[in-house]
Structures are given as structure tokens and as C-alpha cells.
Design a protein around this motif. Structure first.
Motif, PDB file in Angstrom:
ATOM      1  N   ALA A  91      -9.234   6.341   3.940  1.00 56.83           N
ATOM      2  CA  ALA A  91      -8.685   6.259   5.297  1.00 56.83           C
ATOM      3  C   ALA A  91      -7.170   6.387   5.293  1.00 56.83           C
ATOM      4  O   ALA A  91      -6.588   7.015   6.181  1.00 56.83           O
ATOM      5  CB  ALA A  91      -9.095   4.944   5.950  1.00 56.83           C
ATOM      6  N   SER A  92      -6.522   5.798   4.283  1.00 56.85           N
ATOM      7  CA  SER A  92      -5.067   5.885   4.217  1.00 56.85           C
ATOM      8  C   SER A  92      -4.613   5.498   2.818  1.00 56.85           C
ATOM      9  O   SER A  92      -5.367   4.906   2.039  1.00 56.85           O
ATOM     10  CB  SER A  92      -4.413   4.949   5.246  1.00 56.85           C
ATOM     11  N   ARG A  93      -3.372   5.845   2.519  1.00 57.63           N
ATOM     12  CA  ARG A  93      -2.763   5.476   1.249  1.00 57.63           C
ATOM     13  C   ARG A  93      -1.473   4.705   1.550  1.00 57.63           C
ATOM     14  O   ARG A  93      -0.765   5.015   2.493  1.00 57.63           O
ATOM     15  CB  ARG A  93      -2.437   6.717   0.407  1.00 57.63           C
ATOM     16  N   ILE A  94      -1.190   3.706   0.719  1.00 52.22           N
ATOM     17  CA  ILE A  94      -0.006   2.881   0.902  1.00 52.22           C
ATOM     18  C   ILE A  94       1.054   3.292  -0.116  1.00 52.22           C
ATOM     19  O   ILE A  94       0.758   3.461  -1.304  1.00 52.22           O
ATOM     20  CB  ILE A  94      -0.334   1.388   0.730  1.00 52.22           C
ATOM     21  N   GLY A  95       2.288   3.464   0.353  1.00 50.69           N
ATOM     22  CA  GLY A  95       3.402   3.773  -0.532  1.00 50.69           C
ATOM     23  C   GLY A  95       4.161   2.505  -0.880  1.00 50.69           C
ATOM     24  O   GLY A  95       3.574   1.460  -1.148  1.00 50.69           O
ATOM     25  N   GLY A  96       5.481   2.559  -0.863  1.00 51.34           N
ATOM     26  CA  GLY A  96       6.283   1.387  -1.190  1.00 51.34           C
ATOM     27  C   GLY A  96       6.086   0.267  -0.187  1.00 51.34           C
ATOM     28  O   GLY A  96       5.675   0.480   0.956  1.00 51.34           O
ATOM     29  N   LEU A  97       6.373  -0.955  -0.625  1.00 51.73           N
ATOM     30  CA  LEU A  97       6.220  -2.128   0.228  1.00 51.73           C
ATOM     31  C   LEU A  97       7.313  -3.132  -0.094  1.00 51.73           C
ATOM     32  O   LEU A  97       7.704  -3.286  -1.241  1.00 51.73           O
ATOM     33  CB  LEU A  97       4.832  -2.757   0.014  1.00 51.73           C
ATOM     34  N   ASP A  98       7.802  -3.811   0.951  1.00 50.96           N
ATOM     35  CA  ASP A  98       8.799  -4.869   0.775  1.00 50.96           C
ATOM     36  C   ASP A  98       8.403  -6.051   1.642  1.00 50.96           C
ATOM     37  O   ASP A  98       8.026  -5.880   2.810  1.00 50.96           O
ATOM     38  CB  ASP A  98      10.186  -4.362   1.182  1.00 50.96           C
ATOM     39  N   ARG A  99       8.465  -7.248   1.066  1.00 48.59           N
ATOM     40  CA  ARG A  99       8.068  -8.461   1.785  1.00 48.59           C
ATOM     41  C   ARG A  99       9.284  -9.348   1.989  1.00 48.59           C
ATOM     42  O   ARG A  99      10.035  -9.625   1.046  1.00 48.59           O
ATOM     43  CB  ARG A  99       7.007  -9.228   1.000  1.00 48.59           C
ATOM     44  N   LEU A 100       9.497  -9.810   3.221  1.00 49.03           N
ATOM     45  CA  LEU A 100      10.613 -10.703   3.524  1.00 49.03           C
ATOM     46  C   LEU A 100      10.197 -12.154   3.353  1.00 49.03           C
ATOM     47  O   LEU A 100       9.020 -12.472   3.163  1.00 49.03           O
ATOM     48  CB  LEU A 100      11.103 -10.455   4.956  1.00 49.03           C
ATOM     49  N   ARG A 101      11.173 -13.054   3.443  1.00 52.14           N
ATOM     50  CA  ARG A 101      10.918 -14.478   3.193  1.00 52.14           C
ATOM     51  C   ARG A 101       9.950 -15.081   4.200  1.00 52.14           C
ATOM     52  O   ARG A 101       9.261 -16.059   3.888  1.00 52.14           O
ATOM     53  CB  ARG A 101      12.241 -15.236   3.209  1.00 52.14           C
ATOM     54  N   ASP A 102       9.878 -14.519   5.434  1.00 51.13           N
ATOM     55  CA  ASP A 102       8.979 -15.084   6.436  1.00 51.13           C
ATOM     56  C   ASP A 102       7.592 -14.440   6.410  1.00 51.13           C
ATOM     57  O   ASP A 102       6.755 -14.719   7.274  1.00 51.13           O
ATOM     58  CB  ASP A 102       9.589 -14.947   7.831  1.00 51.13           C
ATOM     59  N   GLN A 108       5.051   1.808   3.589  1.00 51.32           N
ATOM     60  CA  GLN A 108       4.741   3.188   3.945  1.00 51.32           C
ATOM     61  C   GLN A 108       3.228   3.390   3.896  1.00 51.32           C
ATOM     62  O   GLN A 108       2.551   2.864   3.010  1.00 51.32           O
ATOM     63  CB  GLN A 108       5.401   4.161   2.973  1.00 51.32           C
ATOM     64  N   ARG A 109       2.743   4.165   4.839  1.00 52.85           N
ATOM     65  CA  ARG A 109       1.315   4.485   4.868  1.00 52.85           C
ATOM     66  C   ARG A 109       1.135   5.923   5.344  1.00 52.85           C
ATOM     67  O   ARG A 109       1.831   6.397   6.233  1.00 52.85           O
ATOM     68  CB  ARG A 109       0.563   3.532   5.800  1.00 52.85           C
ATOM     69  N   ARG A 110       0.185   6.597   4.709  1.00 56.90           N
ATOM     70  CA  ARG A 110      -0.166   7.954   5.134  1.00 56.90           C
ATOM     71  C   ARG A 110      -1.657   7.998   5.412  1.00 56.90           C
ATOM     72  O   ARG A 110      -2.479   7.764   4.528  1.00 56.90           O
ATOM     73  CB  ARG A 110       0.187   8.977   4.056  1.00 56.90           C
ATOM     74  N   GLY A 111      -1.993   8.275   6.656  1.00 56.49           N
ATOM     75  CA  GLY A 111      -3.398   8.400   7.030  1.00 56.49           C
ATOM     76  C   GLY A 111      -3.981   9.703   6.518  1.00 56.49           C
ATOM     77  O   GLY A 111      -3.267  10.608   6.083  1.00 56.49           O
ATOM     78  N   ALA A 112      -5.321   9.814   6.576  1.00 58.01           N
ATOM     79  CA  ALA A 112      -5.994  10.997   6.050  1.00 58.01           C
ATOM     80  C   ALA A 112      -5.538  12.275   6.740  1.00 58.01           C
ATOM     81  O   ALA A 112      -5.528  13.345   6.137  1.00 58.01           O
ATOM     82  CB  ALA A 112      -7.501  10.825   6.195  1.00 58.01           C
ATOM     83  N   SER A 113      -5.115  12.167   8.002  1.00 62.31           N
ATOM     84  CA  SER A 113      -4.697  13.362   8.741  1.00 62.31           C
ATOM     85  C   SER A 113      -3.179  13.501   8.841  1.00 62.31           C
ATOM     86  O   SER A 113      -2.677  14.412   9.485  1.00 62.31           O
ATOM     87  CB  SER A 113      -5.287  13.321  10.159  1.00 62.31           C
TER      88      SER A 113
END
Length: 420
Positions: A91-102, A108-113
Motif C-alpha cells: 500500500a505504501s513505503r515509508i522513508g526517513g522518520l523523525d520523532r520529537l519529544r512529545d 516520508q511516505r510514498r503510496g502505490a500510485s
């Protein structure tokens, strides 16, 4: 009417004809470089010039030959169709991710289309919204664009993001207001590998920028003479003054081929300057008081040199943890104080063991470490004050990778891949 068998036979004949054609042989040339007294032959240097018609013809002939060889294999078409079906089932692929303190996530996400990865924000309550769509730039310019990197401010109100056109990766750095999705000020060009690091106030950040390159200059000039800057949100980037780089702070000598990056870690009184030399893994590190790091005369003090064989670092408070293969090819982790760094006297906190230490990241509840054990990569946590790390149980065995951690929050976001 042509039968499938007839069409298949024709296709086979076409493949056989393509395979029967003699492949062109690219003529080697006498080309040599001398590196530190060692002469290195590079007879196929001319193949780097893709604009040369002879190079293009050679590449096309070999590509046609490869396609013909593959398409001539029994069952290839069916296998290719099945792989395509499975690939498109995601359905989708996840790229980089960053999490904040809260708990807020930027990813980043790219859907199939989708043509490209897009940047999203997911708040701690689960609400999610699109922040940056590279297709907006394509609508404006007629050229496809892509996200190279992103870094949200500490409170998540602004995100710095690198956008590049046409796949060239020579990104420009944009600031996006996350509430309105509007761009703030003018983009900062020549910021391919910017290494954005926000200051605690969320109003300024460090970044690295390439030089102005004359038209017609060799492409390699884009990767030389890079300098680190401090930018204040809302000001004109043209007014930014370099703080480290070639002909910069005399306490930090930087060669034209080296890349300086300044990092400010939440909860630390110090900034860390990393100087990389091309793709060499070993890094030279410096420390300076955070309040002074943005000055061109900052009092940088060396933490380690290339000979110390440090290939990674993490900061917790005023302590810096260094991954080094100085004493073992499997690496160990040592610790020293940023207020008075002393690599030779650094304390060993994780000695070399049976596994290979490959990564580490600091969170509020400890130092998370990835260790390669044969084909597997395991996760360990060294709680602050503990004598040795403990294994972190995962849902399955596989290859674990560190994605995001902050000293302001517990835990770490990881990626986990198994054989299936």
C-alpha cells in the motif's frame, strides 16, 4: 490471426538475433592518477562521460543484449509479472522518520500510485496530515522534484527540507511552516548534504552549503569547498556568514575536499563539529560551547582525529560516546566529556565483543546499540549508569536498524526486516 505460439517463436528469434550480435568492446586508454605516491591505472575513465556518443552507443548495445538475454529465459515474463504484482501490492513505503519529544512524527511516505515520497506529520493523538508534496514544485516548474532530507524544529512548528529537481540531488533548503504549509523566506541553494541541526530555541539552525560554481566548471567542483553556516529563521540567507570551512576558523583546518557539519544535541551545553573526508568512514570531531558555536571564532577543541578510527558518535548531556575500531575491527564504544575531551583517556563503556557494533543512538533511557551477529543485527540498550548493555527483545529475528532517537524521550524508533 497470429497464434500465441507463433508470436512466441517470433520473439525468441528476435532475442536470438540480438544475442548473436557481437558486443562492442570499449577501447581502454592510458590514464593514470597518482595518490600519495601510488600510481593508479584508470583505463576506462572515458566511460564516465555519458555525453560521448561512443559511450552512449556502448551502453545501449550492452543494455539491449542484457534485455534480450533475460527475455529469452523460459518463464521470465511470468516471473516478472508476478514480482511486479507483489511489488504493487504494498500500500505504501515509508522513508526517513523523525520523532520529537512529545511523540510527534515526521516521516516520508510514498503510496502505490505516488511518483515520489511525500512528507507527513502525525501528532501524538494520531492525527495525520500531508506537509510537503514535491509534485507542487513540478506543477510550478514543469520538472519533477524529490525530497532529499528533512529536519523539524524542536517544537515541530517549522521543518527544514531539502528539495532537488530532476533527480540531480543538488538540493535547495526550504523552510516550511507546519501549521499553514507555507514556505518561509527564500530557499537556500547549494545545500545538497546540508546536515541541518536546530538550536534549542527553534529559531536558528546549522547547515552546510556548497560553493558558487562557475558555468562550465567540472561537476566535481560542486563537492568542494563546503562550509558550515548558522541561519536565523526569517533572515536573508545571503547574509549568513560561514563559521567553519576552507579559510575559516583557524582552530579547525578544513581541506577543499572535506565536509564540515555542526550538530547541536538537545540537553547538551555543547555543539559537536564533524569533519568528513569524502566517503572515508573515520571522522574528525571537535567540541565548542553551544552558545559560541555559531561564531566564526568559536573555541573549538579537538575530540578525536582520523587516526583514532572513530566512525560514529552520540551525545547525552555533556558526554560524547564514540564508536571506534582503534583496538578491534568489531569496534567498541568509549566515552569522554565534551567540556574537556580526552580520547586517549576515554572510558570504555562497551568493549569489543563477539558481535560487530554497527550503530548507536542516545535516548533519555539509555544508549541504544545495534550489533551484527552473522546475518542478524540485534538491538541492545545500555541504561545510563549501567555497567553493560542488555538485549532488547524484538518481535522477530532479522536485521534491525536505528531510525530515530532523541535524548528528550524514551525509546528508539527502529526498522526491522526478516528473511520474508
Amino acid at each position: 490471426m497470429r497464434t500465441p505460439a507463433f508470436l512466441g517463436a517470433v520473439a525468441a528469434l528476435i532475442c536470438q538475433a540480438a544475442l548473436a550480435q557481437p558486443l562492442p568492446v570499449f577501447p581502454p586508454a592510458k590514464w593514470q592518477d597518482t595518490f600519495f605516491g601510488t600510481v593508479v591505472d584508470d583505463p576506462y575513465r572515458a566511460l564516465e562521460n555519458e555525453k560521448d556518443p561512443a559511450v552512449a552507443a556502448w551502453m545501449k548495445a550492452h543494455a539491449d543484449h542484457a534485455h534480450a538475454a533475460l527475455e529469452g529465459l523460459a518463464g521470465y515474463a511470468k516471473l516478472k509479472a508476478r514480482i511486479t504484482e507483489l511489488d504493487n501490492a504494498t500500500a505504501s513505503r515509508i522513508g526517513g522518520l523523525d520523532r520529537l519529544r512529545d511523540g510527534t512524527l515526521f516521516f516520508q511516505r510514498r503510496g502505490a500510485s505516488d511518483n515520489t515520497f511525500k512528507l507527513y506529520r502525525r501528532d501524538a493523538d494520531g492525527k495525520e496530515r500531508l506537509l510537503v508534496d514535491p509534485d507542487d514544485w513540478q506543477k510550478e516548474t514543469g520538472r519533477p522534484h524529490a525530497i532529499n532530507y528533512f529536519e523539524p524544529s524542536p517544537d515541530g512548528s517549522v521543518v527544514a527540507i531539502g528539495i532537488s529537481p530532476g533527480g540531480n540531488e543538488l538540493a535547495s533548503l526550504y523552510l516550511i511552516d507546519t501549521a499553514s504549509r507555507r514556505r518561509i523566506g527564500e530557499p537556500i541553494d547549494r545545500a545538497r548534504y546540508s546536515g541541518v541541526s536546530w538550536l534549542p530555541d527553534g529559531k536558528s539552525f546549522f547547515y552546510t552549503r556548497g560553493p558558487v560554481v562557475a558555468e562550465g566548471a567540472p561537476v566535481s567542483e560542486n563537492f568542494k569547498n563546503r562550509r558550515a553556516y548558522l541561519h536565523v529563521v526569517g533572515t536573508d540567507p545571503k547574509m549568513d556568514v560561514p563559521i567553519v570551512g576552507v579559510d575559516g576558523n583557524p582552530k579547525v583546518p578544513v581541506l577543499p575536499t572535506q565536509n564540515p557539519y555542526v550538530k547541536r544535541t538537545p540537553g547538551s551545553d555543547f555543539a559537536v563539529l564533524a569533519v568528513y573526508d569524502g566517503v572515508q568512514r573515520e571522522v574528525r570531531l571537535y567540541a565548542a560551547p553551544g552558545a559560541a558555536a555559531g561564531r566564526a571564532d568559536a573555541p573549538w577543541v579537538k575530540v578525536c582525529d582520523v587516526d583514532d578510527k572513530v566512525t560514529g558518535f552520540a551525545v547525552h548531556g555533556n558526554q560524547i560516546y564514540l564508536r571506534t575500531h582503534r583496538d578491534s575491527s568489531r569496534s567498541s564504544i568509549v566515552r569522554t566529556n565534551l567540556a574537556a575531551p580526552n580520547f586517549k583517556g576515554a572510558e570504555a563503556v562497551v568493549p569489543a565483543g563477539e558481535g560487530v557494533i554497527e550503530g548507536m543512538a542516545a535516548a533519555s533511557d539509555g544508549l541504544y546499540i545495534t550489533v551484527r551477529d552473522g546475518a542478524l543485527k540485534r538491538l541492545q540498550r545500555l541504561a545510563w549508569g549501567a555497567k553493560q548493555p542488555a538485549e532488547v527483545r524484538l518481535p522477530m529475528e532479522g536485521a534491525v536498524s536505528l531510525i530515530s532517537a532523541t535524548p528528550e524521550a524514551e525509546g528508539v524508533v527502529v526498522g526491522l526486516a526478516s528473511w520474508t
